[in-house]
Design a protein around this motif. Structure first.
Motif, PDB file in Angstrom:
ATOM      1  N   GLN A  19       1.596 -13.079  14.102  1.00 16.92           N
ATOM      2  CA  GLN A  19       2.865 -12.344  14.192  1.00 16.92           C
ATOM      3  C   GLN A  19       4.079 -13.281  14.226  1.00 16.92           C
ATOM      4  N   PHE A  20       3.814 -14.521  14.624  1.00 16.62           N
ATOM      5  CA  PHE A  20       4.933 -15.458  14.739  1.00 16.62           C
ATOM      6  C   PHE A  20       5.221 -16.205  13.443  1.00 16.62           C
ATOM      7  N   ILE A  21       4.305 -16.086  12.498  1.00 18.32           N
ATOM      8  CA  ILE A  21       4.522 -16.747  11.212  1.00 18.32           C
ATOM      9  C   ILE A  21       4.874 -15.666  10.204  1.00 18.32           C
ATOM     10  N   ARG A  22       6.101 -15.648   9.790  1.00 18.01           N
ATOM     11  CA  ARG A  22       6.513 -14.580   8.883  1.00 18.01           C
ATOM     12  C   ARG A  22       6.925 -15.142   7.536  1.00 18.01           C
ATOM     13  N   PRO A  23       6.517 -14.465   6.474  1.00 20.05           N
ATOM     14  CA  PRO A  23       7.020 -14.897   5.167  1.00 20.05           C
ATOM     15  C   PRO A  23       8.519 -14.644   5.087  1.00 20.05           C
ATOM     16  N   ASP A  24       9.225 -15.464   4.318  1.00 17.83           N
ATOM     17  CA  ASP A  24      10.661 -15.246   4.142  1.00 17.83           C
ATOM     18  C   ASP A  24      10.904 -13.867   3.554  1.00 17.83           C
ATOM     19  N   LYS A  25      11.930 -13.216   4.052  1.00 19.53           N
ATOM     20  CA  LYS A  25      12.234 -11.882   3.531  1.00 19.53           C
ATOM     21  C   LYS A  25      12.945 -11.975   2.185  1.00 19.53           C
ATOM     22  N   ASN A  26      12.680 -11.005   1.354  1.00 18.93           N
ATOM     23  CA  ASN A  26      13.314 -10.920   0.045  1.00 18.93           C
ATOM     24  C   ASN A  26      14.634 -10.156   0.197  1.00 18.93           C
ATOM     25  N   LEU A  27      15.624 -10.838   0.747  1.00 20.86           N
ATOM     26  CA  LEU A  27      16.897 -10.183   1.028  1.00 20.86           C
ATOM     27  C   LEU A  27      18.058 -11.055   0.557  1.00 20.86           C
ATOM     28  N   VAL A  70       4.684  -6.352  10.566  1.00 18.76           N
ATOM     29  CA  VAL A  70       3.375  -6.578  11.157  1.00 18.76           C
ATOM     30  C   VAL A  70       2.470  -7.414  10.250  1.00 18.76           C
ATOM     31  N   ALA A  71       2.052  -8.586  10.743  1.00 21.17           N
ATOM     32  CA  ALA A  71       1.074  -9.383   9.999  1.00 21.17           C
ATOM     33  C   ALA A  71      -0.293  -8.730  10.201  1.00 21.17           C
ATOM     34  N   PRO A  72      -1.174  -8.705   9.243  1.00 18.59           N
ATOM     35  CA  PRO A  72      -1.061  -9.358   7.935  1.00 18.59           C
ATOM     36  C   PRO A  72      -0.401  -8.498   6.843  1.00 18.59           C
ATOM     37  N   ILE A  73       0.127  -7.340   7.201  1.00 18.38           N
ATOM     38  CA  ILE A  73       0.775  -6.498   6.181  1.00 18.38           C
ATOM     39  C   ILE A  73       1.957  -7.238   5.557  1.00 18.38           C
ATOM     40  N   SER A  74       2.701  -7.979   6.401  1.00 21.17           N
ATOM     41  CA  SER A  74       3.865  -8.723   5.914  1.00 21.17           C
ATOM     42  C   SER A  74       3.494  -9.677   4.781  1.00 21.17           C
ATOM     43  N   TYR A  75       2.343 -10.353   4.930  1.00 23.46           N
ATOM     44  CA  TYR A  75       1.901 -11.287   3.884  1.00 23.46           C
ATOM     45  C   TYR A  75       1.520 -10.538   2.617  1.00 23.46           C
ATOM     46  N   TRP A  76       0.858  -9.418   2.845  1.00 22.63           N
ATOM     47  CA  TRP A  76       0.362  -8.615   1.727  1.00 22.63           C
ATOM     48  C   TRP A  76       1.547  -8.085   0.904  1.00 22.63           C
ATOM     49  N   LEU A  77       2.561  -7.567   1.588  1.00 21.26           N
ATOM     50  CA  LEU A  77       3.758  -7.076   0.881  1.00 21.26           C
ATOM     51  C   LEU A  77       4.443  -8.216   0.155  1.00 21.26           C
ATOM     52  N   ASP A  78       4.573  -9.331   0.833  1.00 20.16           N
ATOM     53  CA  ASP A  78       5.245 -10.481   0.250  1.00 20.16           C
ATOM     54  C   ASP A  78       4.568 -10.897  -1.061  1.00 20.16           C
ATOM     55  N   GLY A  79       3.244 -10.851  -1.066  1.00 21.31           N
ATOM     56  CA  GLY A  79       2.496 -11.210  -2.272  1.00 21.31           C
ATOM     57  C   GLY A  79       2.856 -10.314  -3.439  1.00 21.31           C
ATOM     58  N   HIS A  80       2.928  -9.020  -3.184  1.00 28.29           N
ATOM     59  CA  HIS A  80       3.265  -8.063  -4.254  1.00 28.29           C
ATOM     60  C   HIS A  80       4.682  -8.275  -4.765  1.00 28.29           C
ATOM     61  N   ILE A  81       5.594  -8.532  -3.829  1.00 28.94           N
ATOM     62  CA  ILE A  81       6.999  -8.711  -4.214  1.00 28.94           C
ATOM     63  C   ILE A  81       7.142  -9.970  -5.066  1.00 28.94           C
ATOM     64  N   GLU A  82       6.525 -11.061  -4.597  1.00 30.39           N
ATOM     65  CA  GLU A  82       6.625 -12.316  -5.346  1.00 30.39           C
ATOM     66  C   GLU A  82       6.028 -12.171  -6.742  1.00 30.39           C
ATOM     67  N   GLU A  83       4.887 -11.509  -6.817  1.00 32.50           N
ATOM     68  CA  GLU A  83       4.232 -11.350  -8.119  1.00 32.50           C
ATOM     69  C   GLU A  83       5.046 -10.425  -9.031  1.00 32.50           C
ATOM     70  N   GLY A  84       5.557  -9.359  -8.442  1.00 36.64           N
ATOM     71  CA  GLY A  84       6.366  -8.424  -9.234  1.00 36.64           C
ATOM     72  C   GLY A  84       7.603  -9.100  -9.806  1.00 36.64           C
ATOM     73  N   LYS A  85       8.270  -9.893  -8.970  1.00 41.02           N
ATOM     74  CA  LYS A  85       9.502 -10.566  -9.403  1.00 41.02           C
ATOM     75  C   LYS A  85       9.229 -11.625 -10.467  1.00 41.02           C
ATOM     76  N   GLU A  86       8.064 -12.221 -10.361  1.00 48.48           N
ATOM     77  CA  GLU A  86       7.709 -13.249 -11.331  1.00 48.48           C
ATOM     78  C   GLU A  86       7.645 -12.652 -12.743  1.00 48.48           C
ATOM     79  N   HIS A  87       7.152 -11.426 -12.834  1.00 47.44           N
ATOM     80  CA  HIS A  87       6.997 -10.784 -14.141  1.00 47.44           C
ATOM     81  C   HIS A  87       8.271 -10.110 -14.621  1.00 47.44           C
TER      82      HIS A  87
END
Ligand code: HEC
Length: 154
Positions: A19-27, A70-87
């Motif tokens: 919970q203390f390690i959070r991916p950077d927010k896409n903001l 909430v981790a690990p949901i935060s990581y999971w969402l981050d993965g989708h956002i990063e991949e989506g933006k890449e394309h």
């Protein structure tokens, strides 16, 4: 029994630490859709569809739900956002050349037509496009694509 307890406890500790390690927010603090919308001229209805169903993963600004904390949901969402933006990232539209823009709009129509976008990981919570929304999005997408094609000289 003892070993099961130990494993559960270890998992709990990991979950708490996570919970203390959070991916950077896409903001982004910029108007991330300005260039894209000025150029592709979606009407109000299409803008609403894009905002509600696409920009969360395809722009530099995500509207986060509470569970994104909430981790690990935060990581999971981050993965989708990063991949989506890449394309496909509307916030970087200005950096795409004409050919890339034309191709992305072609992809957009295809993905929507084949019910591949928005991703099913998203629609089960946010709801899917209605047939009417799907049609409007595709109609706009096709027009924009044709306009880019014309600019490219056929
Ligand atoms: C939950 C995140 C998410 C949402 C919401 C989402 N996408 Fe995507 N999108 C992705 C990911 C991840 C990929 C890359 C993998 C793939 O193609 O399946 C992608 C790929 C794409 C591509 C393909 C680009 C290429 O070059 O192949 C297009 C176009 C696209 N999305 C459009 C949309 C549109 C339009 C919407 C809204 C109706 C939408 N997406 C909603 C995550 C998302």
């Amino acid at each position: 029994m003892k070993i099961v307890k130990k494993i559960l406890l270890a998992l709990l500790v990991i979950l708490v630490v996570l919970q203390f390690i959070r991916p950077d927010k896409n903001l982004s603090d910029q108007d991330v859709t300005d260039v894209f919308e000025t150029e592709t001229q979606p009407n109000k209805e299409v803008v609403a569809i894009l905002e509600n169903k696409c920009y969360d993963c395809h722009s530099n600004n995500t509207e986060y739900p509470w569970y994104a904390e909430v981790a690990p949901i935060s990581y999971w969402l981050d993965g989708h956002i990063e991949e989506g933006k890449e394309h496909f990232n509307v916030s970087e539209w200005a950096t795409y050349d004409l050919e890339k823009k034309e191709h992305k709009m072609e992809e957009l129509v295809e993905e929507v037509e084949e019910d591949k976008m928005p991703e099913s990981s998203y629609t089960w919570i946010h709801g899917n496009l209605t047939p009417d929304e799907k049609e409007k999005l595709m109609e706009w997408g096709k027009q924009v694509r044709m306009a880019y094609k014309d600019k490219m000289g056929g």
